[in-house]
Design a protein around this motif. Structure first.
Motif, PDB file in Angstrom:
ATOM      1  N   UNK A 166       0.823  -1.198   0.000  1.00  0.00           N
ATOM      2  CA  UNK A 166       0.000   0.000   0.000  1.00  0.00           C
ATOM      3  C   UNK A 166       0.866   1.260   0.000  1.00  0.00           C
ATOM      4  N   UNK A 167       0.302   2.367  -0.533  1.00  0.00           N
ATOM      5  CA  UNK A 167       1.055   3.621  -0.484  1.00  0.00           C
ATOM      6  C   UNK A 167       1.023   4.178   0.946  1.00  0.00           C
ATOM      7  N   UNK A 168       1.818   5.238   1.180  1.00  0.00           N
ATOM      8  CA  UNK A 168       2.023   5.728   2.550  1.00  0.00           C
ATOM      9  C   UNK A 168       0.715   6.146   3.216  1.00  0.00           C
ATOM     10  N   UNK A 169      -0.154   6.845   2.479  1.00  0.00           N
ATOM     11  CA  UNK A 169      -1.408   7.314   3.071  1.00  0.00           C
ATOM     12  C   UNK A 169      -2.306   6.148   3.443  1.00  0.00           C
ATOM     13  N   UNK A 170      -2.420   5.164   2.550  1.00  0.00           N
ATOM     14  CA  UNK A 170      -3.257   3.994   2.845  1.00  0.00           C
ATOM     15  C   UNK A 170      -2.697   3.187   3.999  1.00  0.00           C
ATOM     16  N   UNK A 171      -1.362   3.103   4.097  1.00  0.00           N
ATOM     17  CA  UNK A 171      -0.757   2.353   5.204  1.00  0.00           C
ATOM     18  C   UNK A 171      -1.206   2.907   6.544  1.00  0.00           C
ATOM     19  N   UNK A 172      -1.240   4.230   6.673  1.00  0.00           N
ATOM     20  CA  UNK A 172      -1.666   4.845   7.928  1.00  0.00           C
ATOM     21  C   UNK A 172      -3.131   4.518   8.216  1.00  0.00           C
ATOM     22  N   UNK A 173      -3.966   4.556   7.180  1.00  0.00           N
ATOM     23  CA  UNK A 173      -5.388   4.290   7.367  1.00  0.00           C
ATOM     24  C   UNK A 173      -5.637   2.850   7.777  1.00  0.00           C
ATOM     25  N   UNK A 174      -5.055   1.905   7.019  1.00  0.00           N
ATOM     26  CA  UNK A 174      -5.283   0.481   7.310  1.00  0.00           C
ATOM     27  C   UNK A 174      -4.614   0.093   8.624  1.00  0.00           C
ATOM     28  N   UNK A 175      -3.499   0.747   8.962  1.00  0.00           N
ATOM     29  CA  UNK A 175      -2.860   0.497  10.256  1.00  0.00           C
ATOM     30  C   UNK A 175      -3.831   0.765  11.400  1.00  0.00           C
ATOM     31  N   UNK A 176      -4.561   1.898  11.316  1.00  0.00           N
ATOM     32  CA  UNK A 176      -5.550   2.206  12.348  1.00  0.00           C
ATOM     33  C   UNK A 176      -6.676   1.168  12.362  1.00  0.00           C
ATOM     34  N   UNK A 177      -7.065   0.696  11.166  1.00  0.00           N
ATOM     35  CA  UNK A 177      -8.110  -0.335  11.092  1.00  0.00           C
ATOM     36  C   UNK A 177      -7.670  -1.603  11.813  1.00  0.00           C
ATOM     37  N   UNK A 178      -6.423  -2.008  11.589  1.00  0.00           N
ATOM     38  CA  UNK A 178      -5.916  -3.242  12.198  1.00  0.00           C
ATOM     39  C   UNK A 178      -5.914  -3.120  13.720  1.00  0.00           C
ATOM     40  N   UNK A 179      -5.416  -2.000  14.232  1.00  0.00           N
ATOM     41  CA  UNK A 179      -5.356  -1.828  15.686  1.00  0.00           C
ATOM     42  C   UNK A 179      -6.752  -1.774  16.286  1.00  0.00           C
ATOM     43  N   UNK A 180      -7.693  -1.093  15.602  1.00  0.00           N
ATOM     44  CA  UNK A 180      -9.062  -1.009  16.114  1.00  0.00           C
ATOM     45  C   UNK A 180      -9.724  -2.379  16.152  1.00  0.00           C
ATOM     46  N   UNK A 181      -9.524  -3.185  15.105  1.00  0.00           N
ATOM     47  CA  UNK A 181     -10.111  -4.528  15.078  1.00  0.00           C
ATOM     48  C   UNK A 181      -9.504  -5.413  16.165  1.00  0.00           C
ATOM     49  N   UNK A 182      -8.199  -5.323  16.320  1.00  0.00           N
ATOM     50  CA  UNK A 182      -7.543  -6.144  17.341  1.00  0.00           C
ATOM     51  C   UNK A 182      -8.063  -5.820  18.727  1.00  0.00           C
ATOM     52  N   UNK A 183      -8.230  -4.530  19.012  1.00  0.00           N
ATOM     53  CA  UNK A 183      -8.731  -4.097  20.319  1.00  0.00           C
ATOM     54  C   UNK A 183     -10.190  -4.505  20.504  1.00  0.00           C
ATOM     55  N   UNK A 184     -10.996  -4.282  19.482  1.00  0.00           N
ATOM     56  CA  UNK A 184     -12.438  -4.565  19.581  1.00  0.00           C
ATOM     57  C   UNK A 184     -12.722  -6.053  19.757  1.00  0.00           C
ATOM     58  N   UNK A 185     -11.965  -6.898  19.046  1.00  0.00           N
ATOM     59  CA  UNK A 185     -12.226  -8.339  19.078  1.00  0.00           C
ATOM     60  C   UNK A 185     -11.386  -9.079  20.115  1.00  0.00           C
ATOM     61  N   UNK A 186     -10.424  -8.390  20.731  1.00  0.00           N
ATOM     62  CA  UNK A 186      -9.556  -9.045  21.708  1.00  0.00           C
ATOM     63  C   UNK A 186      -8.644 -10.078  21.088  1.00  0.00           C
TER      64      UNK A 186
END
Length: 362
Positions: A166-186
């Motif tokens: 992914x390009x730099x901007x998308x990396x930041x966006x998807x990075x936040x998605x990954x952390x949010x999913x990990x936290x939400x689902x445990x």
């Protein structure tokens, strides 16, 4: 203290005595986020394959949920994977890709529909369910892979450089998605990356690999503030830590590291070190002044705003003692240099500059 959810006990996997990983041990708590970080060829992908069951160790054990799974196939390990290449079926639409595993397991249709609705809501894929992968952007394809991991219902997720395409901007966006999913689902996540900024921002624990061994294991702040070896000091942090050879500073016979944000400009008469300006880089809020000293590597100074300093000028520098990291000047044959405050490590003596490493598979 509770038992770790994932445990590696002295695992080794090499090919003809080279590459791979050697004697790596690691404990991961349930719900933890561990980043396996390192340069190409350091063994991080091999480590993930050993966890997934795609490789079998020649020595050591792999335990998940307290069970020895060293010789069990991937399907029996209770995990899911997210790959760098997305691994989507091109002839299936988004919904079919997400639900493929559930359909193979013959999960009831109503349960599949509920899981799909939940997954697309979590990953922001609403309205894209009938599109084929070729009709999606790179970020959307990676979200489909994440949604597939969500519906699997497995407590352990292994991620192999999922953002590298992914390009730099998308990396930041998807990075936040990954952390949010990990936290939400445990979820318990083990995440392989060569990007230290991803490892620092996402993980609770970093495993920094070098030539098949874990050079240092610890919290991101520990690796940043108290690197165990010069290799860790140079690899973690942007810009990396400045390193000074023994004798460059008064009363410092051994090698010393310091983060450049701790270095201050002072008159030469009051300086701990005097260095010569090589060039300046304007960074917006700050100017980075690159410096040369015969006993130093990566030496620089950060100044507020835009500052013009002529190349060749001499600058006096203050290196506060409380910010210095001292490395053993004479490491033994078995152990690399490490300050007293450093976290646990499993490695060899490291030079200032990371050496070239072999590929995992020679």
């Amino acid at each position: 203290m509770s038992e770790p959810f994932v445990r590696l006990e002295g695992v080794t996997r090499q090919w003809n005595g080279a590459g791979g990983v050697r004697d790596v041990s690691l404990d991961v708590p349930r719900g933890g986020f561990v980043a396996v970080l390192g340069p190409s060829g350091c063994g991080k992908s091999t480590l993930l394959r050993l966890l997934a069951g795609l490789e079998t160790p020649q020595a050591g054990r792999v335990l998940i949920g307290g069970q020895d799974v060293t010789h069990q196939p991937p399907a029996q390990r209770g995990l899911t994977m997210v790959f760098q290449s997305y691994a989507l079926f091109p002839h299936l639409d988004v919904a079919e890709n997400i639900l493929f595993g559930m359909k193979v397991r013959r999960v009831k249709k109503a349960e599949r529909a509920a899981a799909l609705a939940r997954a697309v809501e979590m990953t922001g894929l609403q309205g894209l369910e009938r599109r084929k992968p070729s009709e999606l952007s790179g970020g959307q394809r990676q979200r489909v892979a994440l949604a597939r991991a969500v519906v699997s219902g497995q407590p352990l997720c292994l991620m192999d450089e999922p953002l590298s395409n992914l390009d730099a901007k998308l990396r930041h966006t998807v990075r936040r998605d990954i952390k949010a999913l990990q936290t939400r689902l445990g979820l318990t996540v083990i995440y392989v990356t060569h990007d230290q900024s991803e490892a620092m921002s996402l993980s609770d624990t970093i495993v920094l690999m070098r030539e098949g061994r874990a050079e240092q294991i610890g919290a991101p702040e520990t690796l940043y503030r108290a690197p165990a070896t010069p290799f860790v000091a140079r690899f973690v942090g942007d810009p990396p830590m400045a390193l000074l050879g023994g004798g460059a500073l008064r009363d410092e016979p051994g090698d010393v590291g310091i983060r450049i944000e701790a270095i201050a400009r002072v008159p030469e008469a009051a300086a701990d070190l005097v260095a010569e300006v090589v060039e300046t880089e304007y960074l917006g809020a700050r100017t980075q002044v690159l410096l040369h000293h015969p006993r130093a590597e990566g030496l620089a100074l950060l100044l507020e705003g835009r500052v013009a300093v002529a190349p060749g000028a001499r600058l006096g520098l203050r290196l506060p003692e409380e910010h210095r990291v001292r490395f053993d000047a004479a490491p033994g044959p078995e152990h690399g240099p490490a300050p007293a405050s450093a976290g646990p490590r499993d490695g060899r003596p490291a030079d200032f500059v990371p050496s070239a490493t072999r590929e995992d598979r020679p």
